[in-house]
Design an enzyme around this catalytic site. Structure first.
Site, PDB file in Angstrom:
ATOM      1  N   ASP A 188       0.853  -1.183   0.000  1.00  0.00           N
ATOM      2  CA  ASP A 188       0.000   0.000   0.000  1.00  0.00           C
ATOM      3  C   ASP A 188       0.890   1.235   0.000  1.00  0.00           C
ATOM      4  O   ASP A 188       2.102   1.145   0.225  1.00  0.00           O
ATOM      5  CB  ASP A 188      -0.899  -0.036   1.238  1.00  0.00           C
ATOM      6  N   LYS A 189       0.299   2.395  -0.261  1.00  0.00           N
ATOM      7  CA  LYS A 189       1.098   3.616  -0.253  1.00  0.00           C
ATOM      8  C   LYS A 189       0.865   4.435   1.020  1.00  0.00           C
ATOM      9  O   LYS A 189       1.769   4.613   1.826  1.00  0.00           O
ATOM     10  CB  LYS A 189       0.791   4.493  -1.473  1.00  0.00           C
ATOM     11  N   THR A 190      -0.363   4.894   1.210  1.00  0.00           N
ATOM     12  CA  THR A 190      -0.652   5.790   2.326  1.00  0.00           C
ATOM     13  C   THR A 190      -0.507   5.067   3.654  1.00  0.00           C
ATOM     14  O   THR A 190      -1.156   4.053   3.908  1.00  0.00           O
ATOM     15  CB  THR A 190      -2.078   6.353   2.195  1.00  0.00           C
ATOM     16  N   GLU A 210      -8.567  14.707   8.558  1.00  0.00           N
ATOM     17  CA  GLU A 210      -9.507  15.544   9.300  1.00  0.00           C
ATOM     18  C   GLU A 210      -8.790  16.437  10.292  1.00  0.00           C
ATOM     19  O   GLU A 210      -9.115  17.614  10.439  1.00  0.00           O
ATOM     20  CB  GLU A 210     -10.527  14.653  10.014  1.00  0.00           C
ATOM     21  N   ASP A 262      -4.885   6.308  -4.812  1.00  0.00           N
ATOM     22  CA  ASP A 262      -4.644   7.701  -5.170  1.00  0.00           C
ATOM     23  C   ASP A 262      -4.723   7.913  -6.674  1.00  0.00           C
ATOM     24  O   ASP A 262      -4.675   6.977  -7.478  1.00  0.00           O
ATOM     25  CB  ASP A 262      -3.262   8.136  -4.672  1.00  0.00           C
ATOM     26  N   LYS A 267      -6.997  -5.073  -5.068  1.00  0.00           N
ATOM     27  CA  LYS A 267      -5.697  -5.378  -4.467  1.00  0.00           C
ATOM     28  C   LYS A 267      -5.559  -6.869  -4.199  1.00  0.00           C
ATOM     29  O   LYS A 267      -4.546  -7.496  -4.553  1.00  0.00           O
ATOM     30  CB  LYS A 267      -5.519  -4.596  -3.160  1.00  0.00           C
TER      31      LYS A 267
END
Length: 1295
Positions: free
Chosen positions: A402-404, A638, A828, A928
């Site tokens: 994953d990236k984030t 947030e 993304d 994924k």
């Protein structure tokens, strides 16, 4: 006690099973039935709250454990042979003695299982006896095990919830209970739970809920009142077992699930048991050993038959039975087959499986305690959840990441914003961040002016245009970024100085001031709405910074008065992991809606009607009261947005289920009535809040979400207010969003919609009906949200930076050099993902990057065929024999779906195999997991998936090895993983060092076990040629048992736990060693070891045989030197591999034990194995110089080929292993310098980058922008591009 017939018991059990299997359960209070017998209790069919995780009971431990152990075929094999030895015609040893080896092994395994189960029993007893308060006409002190479904339970502040409770009442005036779910999902942020406002004492309603499941984020339920009115309740009203009540004096709940039916227990699956790749190979080799054993036994049977046939008469040592009958040679040969199986049974290593378990436990201990993979900030270390796949870490071929939150820190930093089509770059804030980072250069501002292109491109019409893709300097700057000093972080997540302090943009402050002047108190200006949306449109919980969150130790005493029993200790509580709300696909469902409000008294709004919204020209320091505010955000996005709004004077002061309080820049406070919260989901990709404006009395819907999800829902009521080049707000904002994405920023769009009162009233009825539904509740709730989120008015957009974690580029480069293909799967935008790809060195400047962003499958097929043709042409060119094409693939989710279809899957995988990295953008969690499954199953490779969020769980579980990162997004990924780490950089050492060690240690140990047993058993086999294949042994059977169980078992176990063939420094410095070590255990290695064992057994048998030939020694005097020589040979064979003094100590101890035990046995145990008599044999041998001469000469001759093979120049392991041995002998400073020079030499050796020739069709035109707005083809209405990024050119393929 009344007697109940067995038939009635069966009927009652069946009724209970049907009640538990129903999709819906109807529960009532137990209070009216208090004192009645159990058969009359309405909730009697549902389990109690006592838990039992043990597998055994005291009475049934032995039979149940034996049943489990006999699931292993090896145990059945050895028990069968032991039973076979009781048959007189085939027995080879004393029958009782033959049971000893398998009994010892199974007893040790049983002791291990008993200890583990006892620890589970202690944990269960501790939980079941924890105190709680149950309502029995008054609240009385009880234990957790006493709680039943239908009871009312009272929980105090900082206490753990004992069962799944439907919240009925709280001490909070806003009917809110704050809970912390860190015990379930690792998230320490507080979750709001709302009660339906029922009084427990007078509760006489029916609770209808779904049957138990393990979904922590959803719960379907409604409460049916006596008047048949239904009140919906969901996860926002459920208190889960294991959660902790925070910042709430007390709460009362109705027990809906208890014990093993609670969500926490359904999620507690215990350790994962997977079969490793090495274990699968091991099972095949065991089959080969069985075949070899049967072949040797067949030789023995045929040899015995031939020997009997060749005898001229009946020799005196063949004793007939009681009737004077002798078996025929053929029957004797048949019996001898089974006798030989018993004699040579040790060929199958009986202790191998137990040794493997012990070795893996030791390996896990050293992995868990590696200080280099310990994170002091979160006090976390590596955790191994799957106990039997440690060696798979050394065989990984593909990594899916994953990236984030995995490659990036998931610490969001507010950077830029666009409001009504105008971009505000926040230059002062960029300078402040550069100072915090220690960078020497200011941030480049690329939005107000067109950047100078670094590469010239040409469009299809031949006109030149600049490439507005990210400057290569940004890539290098991204690589140079370093993590901020950890001292900047605080105890509250998402609250470091980097994340919370924002320097406002001066132009935006001036625009806010003008907006106030023009709008007065009407609050209709879009600039003011933009910041109100930032402040309101979230689920941030506001608490005081001094709120006490530390769990306390309470001294419990039964108290009928039900007084509060918890004492709060003031202390600092560290908060860390968070679950993404906007960034993730799976969040907790929190839907809340109020009935339509017809009006509001004017007195309620006094003092707020004439408030001023004047924005100062300079940042205003909030009032002192706001300094104590602490924001509990569910996602870093947030938190960053709320702090950004706070920098402009819009301060979120409080949030309740019914209202949101905001302080304006002027200091006045507005209380917005909160009517509904439409939470984020992976389908809508947005969230909304519906409020009633305190000034205009309008129903206002604020929405934020991904740009592609928002732009299609826009209307343009503000367009009339704009003039000139600001009129097309959406187009300008989209341009800014594209620029943000190219810089690697995360983007969000903000909108507003004014809802009429009539529309709201009709919509709220549908919404209430959806929330109260049981069937298709999620679909109905989503449909109601989509119904309202239409014709939105665009306010603006934000760009938030998510920075790379420390050492991510170095880790990815090292993994690629180790021969591992790295894929990054992210949701993304393509531009954002590509920018991060360059920053983390997933993509290199010299790479040929293939960008697949298509709509039609026909074009996808054409592009795949075209590209594969070029790849094959490149590989077939004789000029490219020593080169490899540096290809990287970028593909979006829509194209990926087409590429994974059955007709294109093989071509896509063939292309992916040629790429050294793949970047998948805009992919869903299901995509994924599908990618991982397809690659693993079709390419037959070992895969590893790493992620940190709930949307990565499917991918992690689909891979051979799953790694979870305990980061900012909670612990869902960690809970579903096989291994957990705190940072992506730890993956480097976990694989390259521990993975290499675990695999090579275990592989060598398994091979050694096979070698050791074959070498020893063959001594007995060669002896059969000289004893008429009679199944006689020249070694005492007790010594044979001791030989495998004690004398030679500990050294290989220590070798498997502690051996280091190469040091950690060399493995990290030369990642290519990881790929070299993957061939440690293979078919050829196994058979080479078997041949070596046969050779050594021949030497160990025939050299003593020739030495003692024609002498008068007895059989055991001949066998003792063989046993001793075999011990020396087998142990010294292992010593060739060992590197540490610990192994030498263990081996010397094994030799000492051999002589001590054998001397004692031959001196004391004279009649242990009649009719043999081993009395004083070893003592006599040790007095003979021939014994020592034989031990030395035979051992040297036996080990000479092995020694030469291992220590000949590069003969055993290849160039890299030779290099590693030399580096290990160097001084550390010299070794480090040598590795640096060697790496620079390899990096500059001039490996050719691929330069594909022009394909014949489609035609190759002049290059254009890497992400062009290409003209559509008339006959297809689509485009596809083959984008190439090299040092000197970009080429794009069009049709």
């Amino acid at each position: 006690m009344t007697w109940t017939s067995p038939l009635e018991l069966v009927r009652d059990a069946l009724r209970g099973q049907r009640a538990r299997d129903k999709d819906l359960r109807s529960l009532v209070s137990n209070l009216p039935y208090e004192g009645l017998e159990k058969g009359k209790q309405p909730n009697r069919y549902f389990p109690g709250n006592a838990i039992k995780t043990t597998k055994y009971s005291l009475l049934l431990f032995i039979p149940v454990n034996l049943f489990e152990q006999f699931h292993r075929l090896a145990n059945i094999y050895f028990v069968g042979l032991a039973i076979l030895n009781f048959i007189p015609v085939v027995n080879a040893f004393q029958p009782e003695v033959a049971l000893i080896p398998i009994c010892v092994i199974m007893s040790l395994t049983a002791l291990k299982d008993a200890w583990e189960d006892f620890r589970r029993y202690q944990s269960d007893r501790k939980l079941n006896n924890m105190p709680c308060f149950i309502y029995k006409k008054q609240y009385m002190g009880r234990h957790w095990k006493d709680v039943q479904v239908g009871d009312f339970v009272k929980v105090f502040c900082n206490e753990i919830i004992p069962a799944d409770l439907l919240l009925l009442h709280t001490s909070d005036t806003n009917s809110v209970c704050l809970v912390e779910m860190s015990n379930l999902d690792g998230e320490t942020n507080l979750k709001q739970r709302r009660d339906p406002e029922f009084e427990p004492e007078s509760f006489n309603s029916i609770v209808v809920c779904e049957k138990p499941n393990n979904n922590l984020n959803h719960f379907k339920c409604f409460v049916e009142k006596p008047d048949k009115e239904k009140v919906g309740a969901g996860i926002e009203s459920l208190l889960l077992r294991g959660c902790t009540v925070r910042n709430t004096d007390h709460a009362v709940g109705f027990v809906v699930f208890a014990g093993h039916e609670t969500k926490s227990m359904l999620n507690n699956n215990g350790p994962r048991y997977k079969r490793s790749k090495l274990e699968r190979k091991l099972n095949i080799d065991v089959i080969f050993c069985v075949i070899l054993l049967f072949a040797m036994c067949l030789v023995g049977a045929v040899g015995h038959y031939s020997w009997l046939q060749a005898l001229p008469g009946v020799p005196p040592y063949l004793v007939p039975d009681s009737s004077g009958h002798l078996d025929s040679p053929s029957l004797s040969g048949f019996y001898m087959f089974f006798t030989m199986i018993i004699l040579l049974q040790v060929l199958i290593p009986i202790s191998l499986y137990l040794s493997i378990e012990l070795v893996k436990i030791g390996q896990i201990f050293f992995i868990n305690n590696d200080v280099d993979m310990y994170d002091p900030d979160t006090n976390s270390r590596v955790q191994c959840k799957s106990l039997n796949i440690t060696e798979d870490l050394g065989q990984i071929e593909y990594i899916f990441s994953d990236k984030t939150g995995t490659l990036t820190e998931n610490k969001m930093v507010y950077r830029r914003c666009s409001v009504m089509g105008t971009e505000y770059p926040h230059k002062d804030n960029a300078i402040r961040l550069a100072v915090l980072e220690g960078e020497e250069t200011e941030e480049d501002v690329i939005f107000d002016q067109k950047p100078q292109p670094t590469k010239t491109t040409r469009s299809l019409d031949g006109s030149l245009e600049g490439n507005n893709f990210v400057d290569t300097r940004q890539h290098h700057r991204g690589r140079r970024r370093r993590k901020l000093s950890r001292s900047a972080s605080t105890d509250v997540a998402f609250s470091s100085e980097l994340e919370t302090e924002v320097v406002p943009d001066r132009m935006l402050l001036q625009q806010l001031s003008r907006a106030q002047s023009s709008s007065g108190s009407g609050m209709i200006d879009p600039y003011l709405d933009f910041f109100l949306a930032l402040t309101i449109c979230n689920t941030v919980v506001v608490s005081m910074a001094t709120a006490q969150r530390q769990r306390v130790i309470s001294h419990w005493l039964p108290s009928p008065s039900g007084s509060k029993i918890c004492s709060i200790c003031t202390s600092c509580y560290r908060k860390r992991n968070r679950n993404g709300t906007i960034a993730e696909d799976s969040v907790i469902e929190e839907d809340h809606i109020k009935t339509p409000v017809k009006g509001m008294g004017s007195e309620d709004m006094d003092g707020l009607q004439t408030c001023s919204l004047h924005a100062p020209s300079l940042p205003v320091k909030p009032a002192a009261a706001s300094d104590n505010l602490s924001y509990e955000a569910e996602s870093p996005d947030e938190a960053a947005l709320v702090h950004a709004a706070k920098a402009y004077g819009f301060i979120l002061l409080a949030r309740t289920p019914d209202s949101v309080t905001v302080r304006l820049p002027s200091g006045k406070e507005l209380v917005f009535e909160l009517l509904a919260t439409l939470t984020f989901d992976s389908t809508r990709k947005r969230m909304s809040v519906l409020v009633r404006h305190p000034i205009t009395k309008e129903y206002v819907l604020y929405t934020k979400g991904a740009d592609y999800a928002i732009m299609e829902l826009l209307g343009t009521p503000y367009a009339g207010m704009c003039s000139g080049n600001q009129k097309n707000i959406a187009a300008d904002t989209q341009h800014h969003l594209d620029c943000y994405a190219k810089e690697g920023l995360r983007t969000l769009c903000f909108t507003k919609k004014v809802v009429s009162e009539k529309l709201y009233e009709s919509w709220s009825v549908n919404r209430q009906r959806a929330l109260a539904a049981i069937e298709n509740r999620e679909e109905l709730v989503m449909d109601s949200a989509v119904e309202l989120e239409t014709n939105l008015s665009l306010l603006g957009a934000t760009g938030i930076e998510d920075r790379l974690q420390e050492s991510v580029p170095d880790t990815i480069v090292a993994l690629r050099e180790a021969g591992i293909q790295v894929w990054v799967l992210t949701g993304d935008k393509t531009e954002t993902a590509v920018n991060i790809g360059y920053a983390c060195r997933l993509l290199e400047e010299e790479d040929l990057v293939i960008n697949m962003n298509l709509v039609f499958q026909l074009l996808c097929t054409s592009l795949l065929d075209c590209t594969l043709e070029e790849v094959r042409r490149y590989s077939a060119d004789p000029r490219n024999v020593d080169t490899t094409p540096d290809i990287s693939l970028v593909i979006d989710g829509r194209t990926l779906t087409m590429a994974l279809e059955s007709d294109l899957r093989d071509r896509f995988l063939e292309l992916a195999k040629c790429c050294r990295s793949v970047l998948c953008c805009r992919v869903t969690p299901l995509q994924k997991s599908r990618v991982v499954k397809v690659v693993r199953e079709k390419l037959k490779v070992m895969t590893l998936a790493v992620g940190d969020g709930a949307n990565d769980v499917n991918m992690i579980q689909a891979a051979d090895v799953g790694v979870g990162i305990s980061g900012q997004e909670g612990m869902q990924a960690v809970m579903a993983s096989d291994f957990s780490i705190s940072h992506f950089k730890h993956l480097r050492k976990l694989l390259l060092v521990h993975g290499h060690w675990c695999y090579t240690r275990l592989a060598n140990m398994i091979i050694y076990f096979f070698y050791k047993n074959v070498a020893y058993v063959n001594l007995l086999f060669w002896y059969q040629f000289f004893c008429g294949f009679s199944g006689t042994a020249m070694i005492d059977y007790w010594l044979m048992i001791f030989f495998n169980l004690f004398f030679t078992s500990l050294p290989p176990i220590m070798f498997g736990i502690m051996d280091k063939d190469v040091s950690a420094e060399v493995l990290l410095g030369v990642p290519e060693l990881y790929r070299t070590g993957q061939g440690e255990y293979k078919f050829s290695t196994f058979w080479v070891s078997m041949l070596d064992a046969f050779y050594q057994s021949l030497v160990c048998f025939f050299i003593p045989y020739l030495a003692y030939k024609d002498s008068d020694i007895d059989v055991f005097t001949f066998g003792t030197p063989l046993n001793t020589i075999s011990l020396f040979t087998i142990l010294l064979h292992l010593s060739i591999e060992i590197k540490t003094w610990v192994h030498w100590v263990v081996m010397l101890g094994s030799v000492a034990m051999y002589f001590i035990v054998t001397l004692a046995y031959s001196g004391i145990c004279i009649t242990c194995n009649p009719p043999s008599n081993p009395y004083w044999i070893l003592q006599s041998q040790m007095a003979d110089p021939m014994f020592y001469l034989l031990c030395i000469i035979t051992t040297v001759v036996a080990l000479l080929p092995r020694y030469r093979h291992c220590y000949s120049p590069c003969g055993a392991w290849g160039n890299f292993m030779c290099l590693s041995r030399q580096l290990d002998r160097m001084d550390p400073c010299a070794r480090e310098q040598w590795i640096k020079e060697w790496r620079s030499f390899r990096g500059s050796r001039g490996v050719k980058c691929s330069r594909f020739s022009t394909p014949s069709s489609p035609n190759l035109e002049s290059p254009v922008d890497i992400y062009p707005q290409s003209p559509t083809v008339s006959d297809m209405g689509d485009e596809f591009t083959l984008n190439v990024l090299t040092d000197s050119c970009e080429r794009t393929l069009h049709t």
